[in-house]
Design an enzyme around this catalytic site. Structure first.
Site, PDB file in Angstrom:
ATOM      1  CB  SER A  29      -0.938   0.269   1.376  1.00 25.76           C
ATOM      2  OG  SER A  29      -2.129   1.264   0.786  1.00 25.76           O
ATOM      3  CG  ASP A 119      -6.567  -2.572  -3.184  1.00 24.81           C
ATOM      4  OD1 ASP A 119      -7.416  -1.742  -2.521  1.00 24.81           O
ATOM      5  OD2 ASP A 119      -5.555  -2.513  -3.028  1.00 24.81           O
ATOM      6  CG  HIS A 151      -5.404  -2.186   0.662  1.00 26.02           C
ATOM      7  ND1 HIS A 151      -4.682  -1.740  -0.404  1.00 26.02           N
ATOM      8  CD2 HIS A 151      -4.609  -1.145   1.553  1.00 26.02           C
ATOM      9  CE1 HIS A 151      -3.649  -0.823  -0.441  1.00 26.02           C
ATOM     10  NE2 HIS A 151      -4.184  -1.224   0.842  1.00 26.02           N
TER      11      HIS A 151
END
Length: 176
Positions: A29, A119, A151
């Site tokens: 991320s 995601d 995610h």
């Protein structure tokens, strides 16, 4: 970058313990965003990189993410939480200047990209685009997708597989 300073300080401090020619970087991320920045801005520092759901191109993420505010604020721009307004041309230029894709031509580091295809935070297109940009530049890279993950890539079997992929990649490029 504070990360580069920390890396160099750590490598200097531990030079008798670690081989500075075998340095890897892993991030997911926002950590994937930082990983992509690091391998582009410091291309000789890392011998292997692994990213999970990385942000790589902020302008293209703005309208496809559930966090458009992050795109603006991370780029030093303001965001109106009361209404959704598309960035103007000048703002798009700023978003691009803050994106790892700006440094893609510098990248030398073999890179593993793992993506949860469901995601909504960081659209898989971010990692897919970066993968293709690396392939076009003959950078050794691998794309691993998890069709049923979002995610976090946190289903028990795929989370384990994801970490095994990372371990295999790091072993391949960094050795024992």
């Amino acid at each position: 970058f504070d990360i580069n300073y920390a890396d160099n300080t750590s490598l200097d401090f531990t030079s008798k313990l670690f081989d500075s020619n075998k340095v890897g970087i892993v991030g997911g991320s926002h950590g994937g965003f930082l990983t992509a920045h690091m391998i582009g801005q410091y291309p000789d520092l890392f011998q292997a990189a692994c990213m999970r759901n990385p942000v790589t191109n902020i302008p293209s993420m703005f309208t496809t993410s559930d966090i458009p505010d992050w795109c603006m604020i991370e780029s030093g721009l303001s965001y109106d939480f009361e209404s959704f307004v598309l960035p103007n041309f000048e703002q798009i230029k700023v978003l691009h200047q803050c994106s790892p894709v700006l440094y893609i031509d510098n990248v030398k580091t073999p890179t593993l990209i793992c993506l949860g295809l469901k995601d909504k935070r960081v659209p898989p297109s971010q990692g897919i685009e970066y993968y293709h940009l690396l392939k076009c530049r003959n950078i050794d890279c691998k794309l691993v997708t998890y069709p049923d993950d979002c995610h976090a890539i946190d289903k028990p079997s795929t989370e384990a597989e994801h970490w095994i992929e990372i371990a295999i990649w790091l072993k391949k490029y960094l050795g024992q």
